[in-house]
Design a protein around this motif. Structure first.
Motif, PDB file in Angstrom:
ATOM      1  N   LYS A  34     -11.464  14.207 -13.159  1.00 16.25           N
ATOM      2  CA  LYS A  34     -11.812  14.589 -14.529  1.00 16.25           C
ATOM      3  C   LYS A  34     -12.051  13.334 -15.361  1.00 16.25           C
ATOM      4  O   LYS A  34     -11.250  12.400 -15.337  1.00 16.25           O
ATOM      5  N   ARG A  35     -13.188  13.320 -16.068  1.00 15.72           N
ATOM      6  CA  ARG A  35     -13.477  12.164 -16.916  1.00 15.72           C
ATOM      7  C   ARG A  35     -12.542  12.175 -18.118  1.00 15.72           C
ATOM      8  O   ARG A  35     -12.399  13.184 -18.807  1.00 15.72           O
ATOM      9  N   VAL A  36     -11.914  11.037 -18.372  1.00 16.98           N
ATOM     10  CA  VAL A  36     -10.971  10.940 -19.489  1.00 16.98           C
ATOM     11  C   VAL A  36     -11.426   9.919 -20.525  1.00 16.98           C
ATOM     12  O   VAL A  36     -10.825   9.812 -21.598  1.00 16.98           O
ATOM     13  N   GLY A  37     -12.470   9.165 -20.209  1.00 14.57           N
ATOM     14  CA  GLY A  37     -13.004   8.189 -21.157  1.00 14.57           C
ATOM     15  C   GLY A  37     -14.384   8.592 -21.629  1.00 14.57           C
ATOM     16  O   GLY A  37     -14.863   9.703 -21.360  1.00 14.57           O
ATOM     17  N   GLU A  38     -15.049   7.698 -22.328  1.00 12.70           N
ATOM     18  CA  GLU A  38     -16.406   7.956 -22.779  1.00 12.70           C
ATOM     19  C   GLU A  38     -17.344   8.044 -21.574  1.00 12.70           C
ATOM     20  O   GLU A  38     -17.105   7.416 -20.541  1.00 12.70           O
ATOM     21  N   GLU A  89     -13.967   6.069 -16.384  1.00  6.01           N
ATOM     22  CA  GLU A  89     -12.538   6.391 -16.451  1.00  6.01           C
ATOM     23  C   GLU A  89     -12.322   7.847 -16.039  1.00  6.01           C
ATOM     24  O   GLU A  89     -12.797   8.775 -16.698  1.00  6.01           O
ATOM     25  N   PHE A  90     -11.607   8.026 -14.927  1.00  4.84           N
ATOM     26  CA  PHE A  90     -11.332   9.358 -14.399  1.00  4.84           C
ATOM     27  C   PHE A  90      -9.867   9.455 -13.996  1.00  4.84           C
ATOM     28  O   PHE A  90      -9.195   8.444 -13.768  1.00  4.84           O
ATOM     29  N   GLU A  91      -9.414  10.699 -13.885  1.00  4.78           N
ATOM     30  CA  GLU A  91      -8.081  10.946 -13.357  1.00  4.78           C
ATOM     31  C   GLU A  91      -8.133  12.140 -12.409  1.00  4.78           C
ATOM     32  O   GLU A  91      -8.968  13.040 -12.564  1.00  4.78           O
ATOM     33  N   ILE A 112      -7.165  15.621 -10.808  1.00  4.83           N
ATOM     34  CA  ILE A 112      -6.598  16.878 -11.283  1.00  4.83           C
ATOM     35  C   ILE A 112      -6.496  17.834 -10.102  1.00  4.83           C
ATOM     36  O   ILE A 112      -7.070  17.591  -9.036  1.00  4.83           O
ATOM     37  N   GLU A 154      -6.922  23.484 -11.784  1.00  5.94           N
ATOM     38  CA  GLU A 154      -7.399  23.029 -13.094  1.00  5.94           C
ATOM     39  C   GLU A 154      -8.916  22.852 -13.089  1.00  5.94           C
ATOM     40  O   GLU A 154      -9.603  23.210 -14.056  1.00  5.94           O
TER      41      GLU A 154
END
Length: 249
Positions: free
Chosen positions: A80-84, A89-91, A93, A97
């Motif tokens: 999941k993209r968490v940044g712009e 930036e991904f994390e 999941i 989810e």
């Protein structure tokens, strides 16, 4: 002291405790492979001599398939993209989810007008499943890499000579008298073509290569035509025109 001639050396020691048979996915050829496992991990890949497509022959891409499987960059969970956007930036999941997020995007579109969804899956190895999903979703607007590449080639081959390359079949290598290669890349379907070219050459068939460069398969062609890149669309209709004018078709 044991004499050197009496020393027994095992030149082919076992490298695995289990062998699983499957097909290679490094190209659309689907060569049969034996995957050697040790402690439930892949340690070695070799060609399957009993497979009808490649008869044990395996190219460099197929042999290096283990690198794709064990690559540190391989995705093992949804990200999941968490940044712009563009920041990288991904994390990780969970699948639950990820499915909830997808349902949140796709549900309202399907309720209003499913044809608003256009689905393109890139170089997908399961196009039949993604196409089936899109049809059940309700959109006719779906495509994949194969629709612009091998699927069209396969359809043309099936309708004209009853078969095509890759998973769609093979030419009649044993009865071929003239074999023409138009821009065939050496890294695709290489094992069956190598085996087939060996057959047609041994049977005295004529091989014609049409490619900007004379490498790989074209190097063994009896005739090679080094056309200018991008002129295939002119060359083929011109060839058909000459055949029609000569009354050959």
């Amino acid at each position: 002291m044991t004499k050197p001639e009496n020393i027994q050396i095992d030149t082919s020691p076992p490298v695995s405790d289990e062998i699983r048979q499957t097909t290679c996915y490094m190209c659309a050829c689907r060569c049969g492979i034996n995957v050697h496992m040790k402690d439930d991990q892949i340690v070695y890949i070799e060609g399957n001599r009993d497979h009808p497509v490649n008869k044990g022959v395996l190219c460099g891409k197929g042999s290096s398939g283990i690198m794709q499987h064990l690559a540190p960059s391989r995705l093992r969970n949804p990200m999941k993209r968490v940044g712009e956007r563009g920041s990288g930036e991904f994390e990780e999941i969970s699948w639950d989810e990820a499915l909830d997020i997808a349902a949140g995007w796709l549900g309202p579109i399907r309720d209003s007008d499913p044809k608003k969804l256009a689905l393109f899956t890139g170089r997908d190895q399961s196009q039949s499943f993604t196409g089936w999903w899109a049809q059940n979703y309700g959109t006719p607007n779906y495509a994949a890499h194969g629709g612009f590449c091998s699927v069209n080639m396969a359809a043309g081959g099936i309708y004209t000579m009853g078969g095509a390359f890759w998973e769609f079949g093979q030419p009649d290598w044993d009865r071929t008298k003239l074999f023409v290669l138009f821009g065939v890349a050496e890294d695709h379907d290489s094992n069956p073509i190598k085996i087939g070219l060996g057959k047609v050459k041994a049977n005295g068939a004529k091989v014609v290569g049409v490619n900007p460069i004379r490498s790989g398969y074209n190097a063994i062609a009896d005739e090679w035509y080094g056309i200018t890149p991008g002129t295939d669309g002119l060359f083929i209709p011109a060839l058909i025109h000459e055949l029609m004018r000569a009354g050959k078709i």
